[in-house]
Design an enzyme around this catalytic site. Structure first.
Site, PDB file in Angstrom:
ATOM      1  N   GLU A 153       9.745 -21.650  -5.201  1.00 46.89           N
ATOM      2  CA  GLU A 153       8.556 -22.369  -4.728  1.00 46.89           C
ATOM      3  C   GLU A 153       8.178 -21.923  -3.313  1.00 46.89           C
ATOM      4  O   GLU A 153       7.007 -21.768  -2.989  1.00 46.89           O
ATOM      5  CB  GLU A 153       8.775 -23.894  -4.790  1.00 46.89           C
ATOM      6  N   ASP A 165      13.311 -32.215  -4.155  1.00 46.37           N
ATOM      7  CA  ASP A 165      12.763 -32.418  -5.499  1.00 46.37           C
ATOM      8  C   ASP A 165      13.586 -31.675  -6.550  1.00 46.37           C
ATOM      9  O   ASP A 165      13.922 -32.221  -7.601  1.00 46.37           O
ATOM     10  CB  ASP A 165      11.307 -31.948  -5.557  1.00 46.37           C
ATOM     11  N   TYR A 215       0.952 -29.701   4.344  1.00 43.77           N
ATOM     12  CA  TYR A 215       2.410 -29.857   4.320  1.00 43.77           C
ATOM     13  C   TYR A 215       3.066 -28.790   5.213  1.00 43.77           C
ATOM     14  O   TYR A 215       3.901 -29.090   6.062  1.00 43.77           O
ATOM     15  CB  TYR A 215       2.893 -29.714   2.873  1.00 43.77           C
TER      16      TYR A 215
HETATM   17  C1  GLA Z   1       7.494 -32.675  -1.309  1.00 45.70           C
HETATM   18  C2  GLA Z   1       8.517 -31.567  -1.075  1.00 45.70           C
HETATM   19  C3  GLA Z   1       9.885 -32.135  -0.719  1.00 45.70           C
HETATM   20  C4  GLA Z   1       9.795 -33.156   0.409  1.00 45.70           C
HETATM   21  C5  GLA Z   1       8.683 -34.171   0.123  1.00 45.70           C
HETATM   22  C6  GLA Z   1       8.458 -35.105   1.280  1.00 45.70           C
HETATM   23  O1  GLA Z   1       7.817 -33.415  -2.443  1.00 45.70           O
HETATM   24  O2  GLA Z   1       8.633 -30.758  -2.232  1.00 45.70           O
HETATM   25  O3  GLA Z   1      10.754 -31.079  -0.377  1.00 45.70           O
HETATM   26  O4  GLA Z   1       9.615 -32.539   1.641  1.00 45.70           O
HETATM   27  O5  GLA Z   1       7.450 -33.542  -0.185  1.00 45.70           O
HETATM   28  O6  GLA Z   1       9.585 -35.867   1.493  1.00 45.70           O
END
Ligand code: GLA
Length: 377
Positions: A153, A165, A215
């Site tokens: 990813e 995740d 992000y």
């Molecule tokens: C997404 C990312 C995770 C984490 C969350 C926030 O889901 O994939 O790695 O950083 O955001 O907690």
């Protein structure tokens, strides 16, 4: 490995599953070396792998996507700028390590809402990783598969996510949440003894735009904070600091960089306290920490949106609710609410109605069922 022989007597077919996750508390801490507390859902992605008659190409299709792909040679490890990049990134991880990936049809299906902060992407990656691992005689451990999926990813898809995740999807356990230290990768399954309570997920169904860039921007602001702090104090990651220690370096930070770092440190403390509370059966306190987490994500990390704030804040006022917060990356997606079981029906009905009146959007609600991690099925 199981699998069935198809009626043509020549091709085998196999089926795998990887769950999505709901993060109970601890968002935007994973890539800051902090604690997270997710749980795998019973919802997720199913993958049917069928051997092809040719042994050099692969087919990719999904119930959730109109476009199917048949690829071979270099194209199997090149970005297509489409949904198929999630499986392809994982294929590339295997192929880069010298393992075979050709000669299969991959068909994806599932019951997880897509792009709703419940880790639909990670579940596609993890189901692909577990499948390729099984087809190659299981050369990798679950932790290695999780790391390969995260790397896919980061490097292939271009989303600079942390490990939470993929880890939750790989290491989920029925009726347990996972207390994971993202710095050391030490983890513990914590049984969810719910005392007549439920976790209810509410999906804003708000279309999220440009999440990846927002992000990645937050991530780089945290990195800037870390570099400034390092000029004054020896530290490997933001979440190594306690709130008191952070207060001593906070004067060197300003603006968004200060706010982002403050959230990471505070949220990490929230998780530590929440895990202790859950183990002690102190659910009221757990709920209060969920509320504090939402506030910090709203005010300091600025990853909520009016829809998420509305759902969380209305939930805070609802009878039987102990806590409510956004879950996952934010900017849309879902909230998770801890609520007395006998109030769930009224909650879903009332909140759904006022949400639709306010935003003209229909929210979807799920009572979270916590399931096992990625596996053959
Ligand atoms: C997404 C990312 C995770 C984490 C969350 C926030 O889901 O994939 O790695 O950083 O955001 O907690």
């Amino acid at each position: 490995m199981g699998g069935t022989l198809l009626s043509d007597g020549m091709r085998h077919q196999y089926r795998f599953f990887a769950p999505g996750r709901v993060n109970l508390i601890g968002d935007h801490t994973d890539y800051n070396g902090g604690l997270v507390f997710p749980a795998a859902l019973s919802m997720g992605t199913y993958l049917t792998v069928t051997e092809r008659f040719d042994h050099f190409s692969c087919g990719f299709s999904s119930d959730n996507e109109p476009k199917a792909f048949t690829l071979c040679g270099d194209a199997l490890t090149e970005r297509q700028q489409a949904w198929v990049d999630y499986p392809l990134g994982v294929l590339k991880e295997f192929s880069d390590r010298g393992w075979s990936v050709e000669g299969y049809d991959f068909h994806y299906s599932g019951d997880l809402p897509i792009g709703a902060s419940l880790s639909s992407s990670a579940s596609i990656e993890m189901v692909t990783a577990v499948a390729l691992n099984a087809l190659n005689g299981e050369p990798f451990t679950m932790l290695e598969l999780v790391q390969m999926a995260q790397h896919a990813e980061n490097d292939f898809v271009g989303m600079n996510c942390g490990i939470m995740d993929q880890f939750a999807s790989g290491f989920g356990q029925k009726d347990c949440a996972i207390a994971l230290d993202c710095n050391t990768l030490e983890y513990e399954h914590v049984p969810l003894e719910m005392q007549g309570l439920k976790f209810v997920i509410a999906n804003t169904n708000k279309k999220r735009g440009l999440v990846d860039s927002a992000y990645n921007q937050r991530r780089s602001e945290c990195q800037q904070a870390l570099e400034i702090i390092r000029a004054h104090r020896q530290v490997d990651c933001l979440c190594q600091l306690t709130m008191n220690q952070f207060d001593t370096v906070a004067p060197y930070l300003a603006g968004n960089v200060l706010k982002r770092a403050r959230h990471a440190v505070r949220e990490n403390e929230n998780v530590r306290e929440a895990v202790t509370a859950l183990k002690a059966g102190a659910m009221v306190h757990f709920g209060q920490l969920m509320n504090a987490s939402h506030t910090s994500l709203r005010d300091d990390y600025e990853v909520t949106c009016p829809e998420l704030d509305f759902l969380a804040e209305r939930a805070h006022q609802f009878p039987g609710v102990l806590g409510s917060r956004m879950t996952g990356a934010g900017f849309g997606g879902c909230t998770v609410t801890l609520i007395a079981e006998d109030q769930v029906e009224a909650f879903v009905e009332t909140l759904g109605k006022v949400y639709e009146e306010r935003f003209g959007l229909r929210a979807d609600f799920y009572v979270a069922e916590i399931g096992d991690g990625a596996q053959e099925c």
